[in-house]
Design a protein around this motif. Structure first.
Motif, PDB file in Angstrom:
ATOM      1  N   PHE A 118       1.246  -1.073  -0.111  1.00  0.00           N
ATOM      2  CA  PHE A 118       0.437   0.001   0.165  1.00  0.00           C
ATOM      3  C   PHE A 118       1.076   1.571   0.068  1.00  0.00           C
ATOM      4  N   ASP A 119       1.971   0.993   1.116  1.00  0.00           N
ATOM      5  CA  ASP A 119       3.010   2.647   1.263  1.00  0.00           C
ATOM      6  C   ASP A 119       3.187   2.598  -0.056  1.00  0.00           C
ATOM      7  N   ARG A 120       3.785   1.644  -0.814  1.00  0.00           N
ATOM      8  CA  ARG A 120       5.119   2.174  -2.138  1.00  0.00           C
ATOM      9  C   ARG A 120       3.931   2.338  -2.841  1.00  0.00           C
ATOM     10  N   VAL A 121       2.452   1.582  -3.474  1.00  0.00           N
ATOM     11  CA  VAL A 121       1.953   2.596  -4.355  1.00  0.00           C
ATOM     12  C   VAL A 121       1.592   3.813  -3.568  1.00  0.00           C
ATOM     13  N   ILE A 122       0.947   4.145  -2.812  1.00  0.00           N
ATOM     14  CA  ILE A 122       1.135   5.696  -2.715  1.00  0.00           C
ATOM     15  C   ILE A 122       2.172   6.518  -2.972  1.00  0.00           C
ATOM     16  N   HIS A 123       3.358   5.542  -2.306  1.00  0.00           N
ATOM     17  CA  HIS A 123       5.274   6.346  -2.570  1.00  0.00           C
ATOM     18  C   HIS A 123       5.055   7.033  -3.818  1.00  0.00           C
ATOM     19  N   LEU A 124       4.795   6.141  -4.845  1.00  0.00           N
ATOM     20  CA  LEU A 124       4.182   6.530  -6.185  1.00  0.00           C
ATOM     21  C   LEU A 124       3.379   7.547  -6.821  1.00  0.00           C
ATOM     22  N   PHE A 125       2.285   7.709  -7.196  1.00  0.00           N
ATOM     23  CA  PHE A 125       1.683   7.799  -6.191  1.00  0.00           C
ATOM     24  C   PHE A 125       0.745   8.886  -5.411  1.00  0.00           C
ATOM     25  N   PRO A 126       1.912   9.545  -4.836  1.00  0.00           N
ATOM     26  CA  PRO A 126       1.455  10.882  -3.606  1.00  0.00           C
ATOM     27  C   PRO A 126       0.282  11.544  -3.743  1.00  0.00           C
ATOM     28  N   ARG A 127      -0.650  11.372  -5.054  1.00  0.00           N
ATOM     29  CA  ARG A 127      -1.785  11.512  -4.478  1.00  0.00           C
ATOM     30  C   ARG A 127      -3.326  11.663  -4.499  1.00  0.00           C
ATOM     31  N   SER A 180       5.904   7.997 -13.406  1.00  0.00           N
ATOM     32  CA  SER A 180       5.797   6.727 -12.322  1.00  0.00           C
ATOM     33  C   SER A 180       6.039   5.474 -13.467  1.00  0.00           C
ATOM     34  N   LEU A 181       5.638   5.609 -14.045  1.00  0.00           N
ATOM     35  CA  LEU A 181       6.028   4.197 -14.965  1.00  0.00           C
ATOM     36  C   LEU A 181       7.244   3.964 -15.935  1.00  0.00           C
TER      37      LEU A 181
END
Ligand code: ATP
Length: 237
Positions: A118-127, A180-181
């Motif tokens: 979860f944190d990994r995704v939020i790190h990649l997409f802070p929005r 991000s990609l």
């Protein structure tokens, strides 16, 4: 050994042939783009890899094992995730709930591991972190695309198939998504990208394939492939 290897792939809808001998490969950490006009068969290639369409001939090998003819569910469990063109966000679920749906394949993993993804995704997409309690339907198109990619990524796939991520989005958001990609590629994930925004996709891709009428007509390093006048005419770019 490539992460994904597609060889002489044929597929059809009813009796209309769409893929007529398509071959390509994606390595771990590599971003590979597929370009071509509308109707060339790009989406069909992704759908066939994902198991939504049964190949009539040819092979699909992922991490050295054949996946041709397996169900989408089994292919997903092997480590391939798909981000479809229409994004399929659940409008009345929050960002957090939409992301959690991507974790269903990880139900055996520990809560610490799920939190890490979860944190990994939020790190990649802070929005997505800022909007975690907002409903899917209140997000902008760009944010929905980030959510669709995040939901695919949260299951920790080794290969991500992404169909037209920039469609209908403003250039600034497109840049954010492409960056991000690119970072996902640097993390070692293989990406197979179908994209109409050829020049933008070329800047993050290690290789590209050009499709026409169900066949690959050329491939190589994007800057070299796109220098060819005949290719640019084919793609109308
Ligand atoms: P686009 O950029 O328009 O999505 P594409 O290169 O991804 O183009 P496909 O969507 O793979 O092309 O379509 C390839 C061909 O298959 C087209 O001729 C299309 O009309 C046909 N086709 C696509 N989906 C179906 C379907 N569900 N049933 C029958 N024919 C289909």
């Amino acid at each position: 050994m490539p992460l994904l290897e597609v060889a002489n792939l044929h597929a059809h809808y009813n009796y209309a042939p769409v893929l007529q001998g398509v071959s390509f490969a994606v390595d771990a950490g590599e971003i590979v783009s597929v370009f071509g006009r509308n109707g060339a068969g790009k989406t069909t290639a992704l759908r066939t890899i994902m198991g939504w369409l049964r190949p009539s001939r040819g092979s699909i090998t992922f991490e050295g094992r054949s996946i041709g003819g397996l169900s989408p569910d089994r292919i997903f469990r092997r480590g391939i995730a798909f981000v479809p063109e229409d994004r399929r966000i659940f409008p009345t679920l929050s960002v957090e709930e939409n992301l959690s749906l991507g974790l269903f394949s990880r139900w055996r993993s520990s809560s610490a591991e799920r939190r890490r993804q979860f944190d990994r995704v939020i790190h990649l997409f802070p929005r997505l972190g800022e909007r975690r309690r907002q409903l899917g339907k209140t997000l902008s198109g760009g944010e929905q695309q980030m959510l669709a990619i995040g939901r695919a990524l949260i299951g920790n796939p080794r290969l991500l198939l992404v169909d037209e991520p920039s469609e209908g989005l403003a250039p600034m958001i497109v840049n954010e998504i492409f960056e991000s990609l690119s970072r996902m590629g640097n993390e070692g994930i293989g990406l197979l990208l179908v994209e109409q925004n050829v020049h933008r996709a070329a800047t993050i891709s290690n290789a590209c394939y050009v499709m026409e009428k169900g066949r690959i007509v050329t491939h190589g390093i994007p800057s070299v492939v796109l220098r060819d006048e005949a290719v640019r005419r084919r793609l109308s770019v």
